[in-house]
Design a protein around this motif. Structure first.
Motif, short mmCIF file in Angstrom:
data_model
loop_
_atom_site.label_atom_id
_atom_site.label_comp_id
_atom_site.label_asym_id
_atom_site.label_seq_id
_atom_site.Cartn_x
_atom_site.Cartn_y
_atom_site.Cartn_z
N PRO A 80 0.83 -1.20 0.00
CA PRO A 80 0.00 0.00 0.00
C PRO A 80 0.87 1.25 0.00
CG PRO A 80 0.01 -1.04 2.16
CD PRO A 80 0.69 -1.98 1.24
N GLY A 81 0.56 2.16 -0.90
CA GLY A 81 1.31 3.41 -0.95
C GLY A 81 2.58 3.34 -1.78
N ALA A 133 22.75 -5.62 -5.46
CA ALA A 133 22.53 -5.77 -4.03
C ALA A 133 21.82 -4.53 -3.53
CB ALA A 133 23.86 -5.97 -3.30
N VAL A 134 20.59 -4.71 -3.03
CA VAL A 134 19.73 -3.55 -2.77
C VAL A 134 19.13 -3.62 -1.37
CG1 VAL A 134 19.16 -3.43 -5.22
CG2 VAL A 134 17.64 -4.67 -3.67
N ASP A 135 18.70 -2.46 -0.89
CA ASP A 135 17.89 -2.38 0.32
C ASP A 135 16.44 -2.52 -0.11
OD1 ASP A 135 16.09 -0.93 2.24
OD2 ASP A 135 17.96 -0.77 3.36
N PRO A 136 15.72 -3.54 0.38
CA PRO A 136 14.35 -3.77 -0.09
C PRO A 136 13.45 -2.55 0.03
CG PRO A 136 15.10 -5.65 1.18
CD PRO A 136 16.15 -4.59 1.33
N ALA A 137 13.56 -1.81 1.14
CA ALA A 137 12.68 -0.66 1.34
C ALA A 137 12.97 0.44 0.34
CB ALA A 137 12.84 -0.13 2.76
N PRO A 146 3.57 -4.70 -10.42
CA PRO A 146 3.22 -6.01 -9.86
C PRO A 146 4.29 -6.56 -8.92
CG PRO A 146 2.72 -5.95 -12.21
CD PRO A 146 3.51 -4.72 -11.90
N VAL A 147 5.55 -6.22 -9.20
CA VAL A 147 6.65 -6.68 -8.33
C VAL A 147 6.66 -5.87 -7.04
CG1 VAL A 147 9.13 -7.10 -8.19
CG2 VAL A 147 7.96 -7.27 -10.40
N ALA A 148 6.49 -4.56 -7.17
CA ALA A 148 6.44 -3.71 -5.98
C ALA A 148 5.29 -4.08 -5.07
CB ALA A 148 6.33 -2.23 -6.40
N ASP A 149 4.20 -4.55 -5.65
CA ASP A 149 2.99 -4.88 -4.89
C ASP A 149 3.04 -6.26 -4.24
OD1 ASP A 149 1.78 -2.49 -5.36
OD2 ASP A 149 0.45 -3.20 -6.95
N GLN A 150 4.12 -7.02 -4.46
CA GLN A 150 4.19 -8.38 -3.93
C GLN A 150 5.10 -8.43 -2.71
OE1 GLN A 150 3.42 -11.37 -2.77
NE2 GLN A 150 2.55 -11.64 -4.84
N PRO A 151 4.54 -8.40 -1.51
CA PRO A 151 5.35 -8.37 -0.29
C PRO A 151 6.33 -9.53 -0.19
CG PRO A 151 3.04 -7.96 0.20
CD PRO A 151 3.10 -8.41 -1.21
N ALA A 152 5.97 -10.70 -0.71
CA ALA A 152 6.82 -11.88 -0.57
C ALA A 152 8.18 -11.68 -1.23
CB ALA A 152 6.12 -13.10 -1.17
N VAL A 153 8.23 -10.90 -2.31
CA VAL A 153 9.51 -10.63 -2.97
C VAL A 153 10.46 -9.94 -2.02
CG1 VAL A 153 10.63 -9.30 -4.79
CG2 VAL A 153 8.56 -10.59 -5.30
N TRP A 154 9.96 -8.93 -1.33
CA TRP A 154 10.81 -8.10 -0.49
C TRP A 154 11.13 -8.80 0.82
CZ3 TRP A 154 12.59 -5.07 -3.87
CH2 TRP A 154 11.80 -4.79 -4.99
#
Length: 393
Positions: A80-81, A133-137, A146-154
């Motif tokens: 969300p957001g 190599a990234v910071d998920p947030a 669709p990737v940003a909206d999928q919590p399981a990825v992060w």
């Protein structure tokens, strides 16, 4: 290394799991023993059981082009957001990009956002994978919606697991949920596959994992701004010699050619029975009963048009990205309308035919599987199709 499944041995399995439309931004993630998909076409949740009522015959059902929607509580799940701001430019600098150059990049015309992350390559059984190599947030908004909206990825990244690009999964024959031994490093679990849209990047790991793997700090730069407007020369000038610059929005930098509208001319039949029969002629060898069975399973012949929890729309429950490629103007009114049965049903025939449905046998079953990635779904559709064949023989 012993932890890596044979690429050749699993390529057919991977092709089955990872069929994704290129523009979909699809995501496949492993959650325990469950496979959750948001790709073209995803496995959709079973509808809530309702009291059984006698179904009218197909020749008694009159198609209507008016959208029929039912609210779905979990539509657009996750994030969300989070508003996706897709990268337009990817650059790899010769060394760590200092703050002065970051400010210079942000000052370029049409640049709205800049992010700098670590990058490196690992080898799995001698095969090199290029990773960021990234910071998920921080990085979440830099991926397709669709990737940003999928919590399981992060969550997977935060746990120190590997998220691979869908094309890399196909190319290297990797399997979701499998453990892979990094040459001279740790074993990594492939927890998710997603269409990242980053040319030359095979996947993502967390910033902490990247440090432990010895990735080069602060060498990868992503720029967001108006598509097709950021100056490639300007980016190269700031980053200097030895930098590699990839224009991810190359499609916006060349004149677009109008895609011809696909017309199949089924007209506006007065019943779903006639509509299925007319649409099946779009694919020689395809029985109208298969289209009717899919129409029954997907929307009960236009009586529950969605959107589904995965975002599928219309009487044949197309994902919008898939519709862009296979949708047709079936009634000749000048537009391909995902909500109109006169377009959606022949569009489904078009999609099935593109996947070999007209050849029958196992080709037909595989084409139905592509429509919704579940063999139980295939068996259900085939069973209903046989029942229609007996009823309307």
């Amino acid at each position: 290394m012993s932890g890596l499944p044979s690429f050749r041995a699993v390529i057919l399995m991977v092709a089955a799991v990872l069929v994704v439309t290129a523009a979909a931004g699809g995501v496949v993630v492993i959650l325990g023993d469950d496979l959750v998909k948001t790709a073209n076409e995803p496995v959709r949740r079973k509808p809530t059981q309702r009291p059984q009522q006698p179904s009218p015959r197909l020749d008694q059902l009159v198609p209507t082009a008016a959208p029929v929607k039912e609210p779905v509580k979990d539509f657009g799940q996750g994030g969300p957001g989070v508003t996706a701001t897709p990268p337009r430019v990817l650059a790899i600098a010769a060394g760590a990009v200092p703050k002065s150059k970051r400010f210079a990049l942000s000052g370029l015309k049409h640049v709205q956002k800049v992010i700098v992350v670590d990058a490196g390559a690992v080898k799995v059984a001698g095969t090199a994978l290029n990773l960021l190599a990234v910071d998920p947030a921080d990085f979440r908004s830099w991926t397709p919606q669709p990737v940003a909206d999928q919590p399981a990825v992060w969550s997977a990244l935060a746990r120190g697991e590997l998220v691979t690009d869908a094309s890399a999964m196909r190319k290297f024959g990797m399997i979701l949920g499998a453990m892979y031994q990094v040459d001279g490093g740790p074993r990594l679990r492939v927890a998710a596959s997603a269409t990242l849209g980053l040319m030359g990047v095979d996947g993502l790991v967390s910033a902490d994992l990247g440090k432990s793997l010895g990735f080069a700090p602060g060498v990868a730069v992503l720029l967001h701004g108006k598509a097709g407007k950021i100056s490639e020369a300007g980016v190269r000038k700031v980053l200097g010699k030895g930098s590699q610059v990839v224009m991810l929005d190359a499609a916006h930098r060349t004149p677009k050619q109008q895609k011809p509208q696909t017309t199949v001319n089924v007209g506006r039949p007065g019943s779903y029975l006639d509509l299925y029969k007319a649409s099946a002629t779009r694919c020689p060898g395809l029985s109208w009963t298969v289209l009717a069975a899919i129409g029954q399973v997907e929307s009960s012949h236009g009586r529950n048009n969605g959107p589904s929890s995965a975002g599928a729309l219309g009487p044949m429950q197309f994902m919008p990205a898939t519709w862009k490629h296979y949708g047709v103007d079936g009634d000749g009114d000048g537009k391909a309308d995902i909500w109109s049965p006169y377009d959606a049903v022949p569009g489904a025939a078009n999609y099935l035919c593109a996947n070999g449905a007209g050849q029958g046998g196992e080709k037909l079953r595989k084409a139905i599987w592509f429509y919704n990635h579940s063999w139980d779904y295939v068996n259900k559709v085939m069973g209903i199709a046989q029942a229609y064949a007996r009823t309307y023989a």
